[in-house]
Each structure stands twice: as C-alpha cells, then as structure tokens.
Design an enzyme around this catalytic site. Structure first.
Site, PDB file in Angstrom:
ATOM      1  N   ALA A  16     -11.736 -16.122  12.160  1.00 48.93           N
ATOM      2  CA  ALA A  16     -12.577 -15.141  12.844  1.00 48.93           C
ATOM      3  C   ALA A  16     -12.193 -14.915  14.302  1.00 48.93           C
ATOM      4  O   ALA A  16     -12.933 -14.263  15.037  1.00 48.93           O
ATOM      5  CB  ALA A  16     -14.040 -15.580  12.767  1.00 48.93           C
ATOM      6  N   TYR A 141       4.306 -15.013  -0.032  1.00 44.22           N
ATOM      7  CA  TYR A 141       3.026 -14.361   0.272  1.00 44.22           C
ATOM      8  C   TYR A 141       2.387 -13.819  -1.000  1.00 44.22           C
ATOM      9  O   TYR A 141       1.189 -14.013  -1.245  1.00 44.22           O
ATOM     10  CB  TYR A 141       3.251 -13.239   1.279  1.00 44.22           C
ATOM     11  CG  TYR A 141       1.981 -12.536   1.686  1.00 44.22           C
ATOM     12  CD1 TYR A 141       1.087 -13.139   2.568  1.00 44.22           C
ATOM     13  CD2 TYR A 141       1.675 -11.270   1.192  1.00 44.22           C
ATOM     14  CE1 TYR A 141      -0.084 -12.495   2.942  1.00 44.22           C
ATOM     15  CE2 TYR A 141       0.506 -10.616   1.560  1.00 44.22           C
ATOM     16  CZ  TYR A 141      -0.368 -11.235   2.439  1.00 44.22           C
ATOM     17  OH  TYR A 141      -1.529 -10.597   2.806  1.00 44.22           O
ATOM     18  N   LYS A 145      -1.297 -14.789  -2.796  1.00 43.81           N
ATOM     19  CA  LYS A 145      -2.376 -13.835  -3.025  1.00 43.81           C
ATOM     20  C   LYS A 145      -2.679 -13.651  -4.509  1.00 43.81           C
ATOM     21  O   LYS A 145      -3.827 -13.358  -4.887  1.00 43.81           O
ATOM     22  CB  LYS A 145      -2.047 -12.498  -2.358  1.00 43.81           C
ATOM     23  CG  LYS A 145      -1.994 -12.582  -0.835  1.00 43.81           C
ATOM     24  CD  LYS A 145      -3.280 -13.177  -0.249  1.00 43.81           C
ATOM     25  CE  LYS A 145      -3.268 -13.237   1.263  1.00 43.81           C
ATOM     26  NZ  LYS A 145      -4.522 -13.780   1.830  1.00 43.81           N
ATOM     27  N   ILE A 174      -2.950  -3.401   6.993  1.00 47.64           N
ATOM     28  CA  ILE A 174      -4.004  -3.305   8.000  1.00 47.64           C
ATOM     29  C   ILE A 174      -3.401  -3.577   9.375  1.00 47.64           C
ATOM     30  O   ILE A 174      -2.587  -4.486   9.552  1.00 47.64           O
ATOM     31  CB  ILE A 174      -5.134  -4.318   7.726  1.00 47.64           C
ATOM     32  CG1 ILE A 174      -5.610  -4.218   6.265  1.00 47.64           C
ATOM     33  CG2 ILE A 174      -6.295  -4.098   8.691  1.00 47.64           C
ATOM     34  CD1 ILE A 174      -6.194  -2.890   5.869  1.00 47.64           C
TER      35      ILE A 174
END
Length: 238
Positions: A16, A141, A145, A174
């Site tokens: 976060a 990666y 996932k 993103i």
C-alpha cells in the site's frame, strides 16, 4: 465512490505504499473502512517485507489489536520483471514466486481465523491478464499470476462455507511506479500495451481500486472464485 458502503469494516492492504495498493487503501477508507497498510517503503502503518518469515502472523495480530478484527484482506504486494528463459537465473524466478505467490498464500492462511469471525469476509488478490496468455520474457511473472488465479479458485471453494468470498483482479497495463521503469526505457513496449487496449490507454491505479472496493462490498456478496479482468479490453484484442 460510495461513502459509507464499508462503514465499520476492517481492512488490511499489503503493497500500500504506492501505485495500486495505495489507491485501494485510499478507496476503501473513503468508503468507510478502517484500513491497516503495509509495504517495504512509503507512508504506511507498518513497514515490512511480506516475504519475511512470520511477518503475516504479525500483520494479522496488528490488525486484531488495532482494528479489533479483520473483514477484508487485499494482497497487493507484488513485483514484476522481464527475463528471457535462455540464461534465466534461479534467483529471479525464486524472488518472483516468493513475493507474488508464497507471501499471498501465507497471508490468506494466517488471516483466515479472523476472517471466519467476520460476517463480511473478503479476500482480494491482484493477479494479471498474464494469467490468460503468455509473452516473451515474462515466464516467471506469468507463472506467478497463474498461481494467484489458481489459488483464488481453490481457496474460494474451501472458505465459502464461512461466508468468505475470494476473488482476484486481473489488471492490464497500469501506469504505476512499478511499471514506470519499463515504460520509460522501452517506449515501444508502453505503446504496444496502449494499442492492445480497446480503450486506447494505460490503466490508472484508481481503475483497479474502484473494482477492489466493489469486491469488498456487499454488492459482490455472491461473487467468489473469479478473476476479474480490468484491462481496458486488452484481452479482446489478442
């Protein structure tokens, strides 16, 4: 934004300190949740490495002490990177799995006793569109996932009897501090993902945070075991 939708609920968000995790923490708080945040750096409640042995037990204990329970767990801490298989080292793969898979597994396991006590238990993970297709240099990666999506389905089947829902968000490209180095050094890579998206742009952290808030709410109370694509239509244009 739905102010008050999560009033009185306690949330733990890893990763976060910036990017998607920060946006999710802010959005859950805006909807009324009390949020405990953690990351390796940044303005968070607890600075911690999610791969450290015993850290998730500590995070859950802190959630119980500070928030008097736990309703929502968002496993957002993650890493990315590219390395071609020819010449790939074990360390790169092992670190990818440690952060993106093992730490998520431990967090779910350690948070489960508190989530079982909640009438609104929610587990939300951050997956990737890379769990539905592959790309050169993304073997480690992509494997991590795929694992996140697989765990989502299995854990959902296991904890549904306690009223706990388990879902993962599968973002496309993103624009975050984590992806910025690749987009800066390889502008053609950035443009390819922009062109891949039917909406013609990179995603923003808020695009993911809004979906996380939905999954955390009662609006998604009968939704579990799914990967939710939030990719601007990128997977429609393979």
């Amino acid at each position: 934004m739905t102010a008050g939708r999560l009033d009185g609920r306690a949330a733990l968000v890893t990763g976060a300190g910036s990017g998607i995790g920060l946006a999710i923490a802010q959005r859950l708080a805006a909807d009324g949740a009390r949020v405990l945040t953690t990351d390796r750096a940044g303005e968070v409640d607890i600075v911690a490495d999610v791969t450290a042995l015993g850290i998730n037990t500590k995070l859950v204990a802190e959630a119980e002490a500070r928030l008097s329970g736990l309703d929502i767990v968002v496993a957002c801490a993650g890493i990315t990177g590219m390395e071609m298989l020819d010449g790939a080292g074990d360390e790169f793969f092992d670190q990818m799995m440690a952060v993106n898979v093992t730490a998520v597994f431990r967090l779910m396991r350690d948070a489960l006793p508190l989530l079982k006590r909640s009438p609104h238990g929610r587990i939300i993970r951050i997956g990737s569109v890379m769990s539905s297709f592959g790309e050169a240099g993304m073997t480690a990666y992509s494997a991590s996932k795929h694992a996140v999506l697989g765990m989502t389905k299995s854990v959902a089947a296991e904890v549904g009897a306690f009223g706990i829902t388990v879902n993962c968000i599968q973002p496309g490209a993103i624009d975050t501090p984590m992806t910025a180095p690749a987009f800066t050094t390889m502008p053609e890579f950035k443009q390819r993902w922009i062109d891949k998206a039917a909406l013609g742009r990179l995603g923003q952290p808020q695009d993911i945070a809004d979906v996380a808030a939905f999954l955390a709410s009662d609006d998604a109370r009968f939704m579990s075991g799914h990967g939710v694509f939030v990719d601007g239509g990128a997977t429609q244009r393979q």
